[in-house]
Design an enzyme around this catalytic site. Sequence first.
Site, PDB file in Angstrom:
ATOM      1  N   HIS A  15       0.768  -1.130  -0.045  1.00  0.00           N
ATOM      2  CA  HIS A  15      -0.014  -0.203  -0.099  1.00  0.00           C
ATOM      3  C   HIS A  15       0.778   1.426   0.163  1.00  0.00           C
ATOM      4  O   HIS A  15       1.118   1.952   0.977  1.00  0.00           O
ATOM      5  CB  HIS A  15      -0.918   0.094   1.109  1.00  0.00           C
ATOM      6  N   HIS A  17       1.420   4.725  -2.634  1.00  0.00           N
ATOM      7  CA  HIS A  17       1.190   5.368  -3.793  1.00  0.00           C
ATOM      8  C   HIS A  17       2.312   6.164  -4.251  1.00  0.00           C
ATOM      9  O   HIS A  17       3.107   7.061  -3.583  1.00  0.00           O
ATOM     10  CB  HIS A  17       0.005   6.631  -3.448  1.00  0.00           C
ATOM     11  N   HIS A 193      -9.395   1.066  -1.808  1.00  0.00           N
ATOM     12  CA  HIS A 193      -9.388   1.516  -0.632  1.00  0.00           C
ATOM     13  C   HIS A 193     -10.940   1.485  -0.095  1.00  0.00           C
ATOM     14  O   HIS A 193     -11.708   1.984  -0.891  1.00  0.00           O
ATOM     15  CB  HIS A 193      -9.095   2.998  -0.705  1.00  0.00           C
ATOM     16  N   GLU A 196     -11.420   3.405   5.294  1.00  0.00           N
ATOM     17  CA  GLU A 196     -10.500   4.498   5.817  1.00  0.00           C
ATOM     18  C   GLU A 196     -11.360   5.432   6.415  1.00  0.00           C
ATOM     19  O   GLU A 196     -11.142   5.679   7.872  1.00  0.00           O
ATOM     20  CB  GLU A 196      -9.685   4.925   4.581  1.00  0.00           C
ATOM     21  N   ASP A 274       1.505   3.993   2.784  1.00  0.00           N
ATOM     22  CA  ASP A 274       0.461   5.072   1.942  1.00  0.00           C
ATOM     23  C   ASP A 274       1.111   6.099   1.265  1.00  0.00           C
ATOM     24  O   ASP A 274       1.625   5.782  -0.066  1.00  0.00           O
ATOM     25  CB  ASP A 274      -0.551   5.268   2.922  1.00  0.00           C
ATOM     26  N   ASP A 275       1.520   7.029   1.794  1.00  0.00           N
ATOM     27  CA  ASP A 275       2.223   8.345   1.315  1.00  0.00           C
ATOM     28  C   ASP A 275       3.213   8.786   1.987  1.00  0.00           C
ATOM     29  O   ASP A 275       2.931   9.951   2.609  1.00  0.00           O
ATOM     30  CB  ASP A 275       1.245   9.484   0.770  1.00  0.00           C
TER      31      ASP A 275
END
Length: 331
Positions: A15, A17, A193, A196, A274-275
């Site tokens: 996961h 991005h 997703h 969340e 994630d980011d």
Amino acid sequence: MTTTGTPPLPKAELHLHIEGTLEPETVFELARRHDVELPYADVDDLRARYSFTDLQSFLDIYYANMAVLRTREDFAELASAYLRRCPDQGVRHVEMFFDPQAHTARGVPMSDVVGGLTDAIDAHAGDVSAGLILCFLRDQPAADAEATLRAAEPFLDRIVGVGLDSAEVGHPPSGFAAVFGKARALGLEPVAHAGEEGPPSYVREALDDLGVRRVDHGIRAIEDDELVARLARDRTPLTVCPLSNVRLGAVPGIGLHPLPEMLAAGLNVSVHSDDPAYFGGYVDENYAAVRDGLGFGDDELRTLAVNSFESSFLDEPTRTALADQARRWHL
Ligand code: HPA
Ligand code: ZN
């Protein structure tokens, strides 16, 4: 985990991005290269704006920063900078999300986006294996997702799956049932997703209407006992991103993250980043957060890493061999 003098815990990053690895310094470097005027004075000014209140407040700046990604080389450099970090993080395999609609809408051809990312993946293949998951933006019309899938058809040999991301609440998975059906028929692995910020019903829709093999985040599933029982029974993978959840206010603090409850309920959870350029750390920092913030010891950390390989789309012998390496870490 990195412990001085010992190798890091082997893990899969499922996961991530790739646009979320765009560090502030790179935003400025690429802006200079392409003569893009930024609405920030400098790197510190940009970083100071990374105090988010919810998912949308993050997405606004995440999409704005992407304006500096223009050429195939930019995408290759972005992915190379990420893949270069993987060995020190113990990352042996990555399935990275990318958001083509955020680039094609600015006039960047799909071939430059996929071409740049795969140039980097090929250049680092000796150190880390990597696949691409094409995400549809759920706050855009489903017809745009269909057009994006068609535009990606020449590159499907380099794409392992499709995902669903962007603003969740008000954009339930059911709206994307048709395009996910087409993607599955093309042999792409479906993930989404869900849960969340959105309710447990979105997780159920992702399973029933999109046929997902993994749920990204899925933390709000814990509010629904029947759903938890189903996810546990089916060993459905949930890719959890603790630092992201804290920074976007999905949980009130790391010590209150539902991950221990999720593990105790028998859910197949793994930990991811994630980011990372926006949320304070790459995957190893997320492992450190659950060690320090939730009191996880080596047993729990090994379980998360074993789950990460078992939840990947690697072929079965490779998956099993890497999971065994994680199982033996520090023993
Ligand atoms: N949620 C939804 N969409 C996203 C995220 C996220 O955490 N990161 C990048 N796009
Ligand atoms: Zn995400």
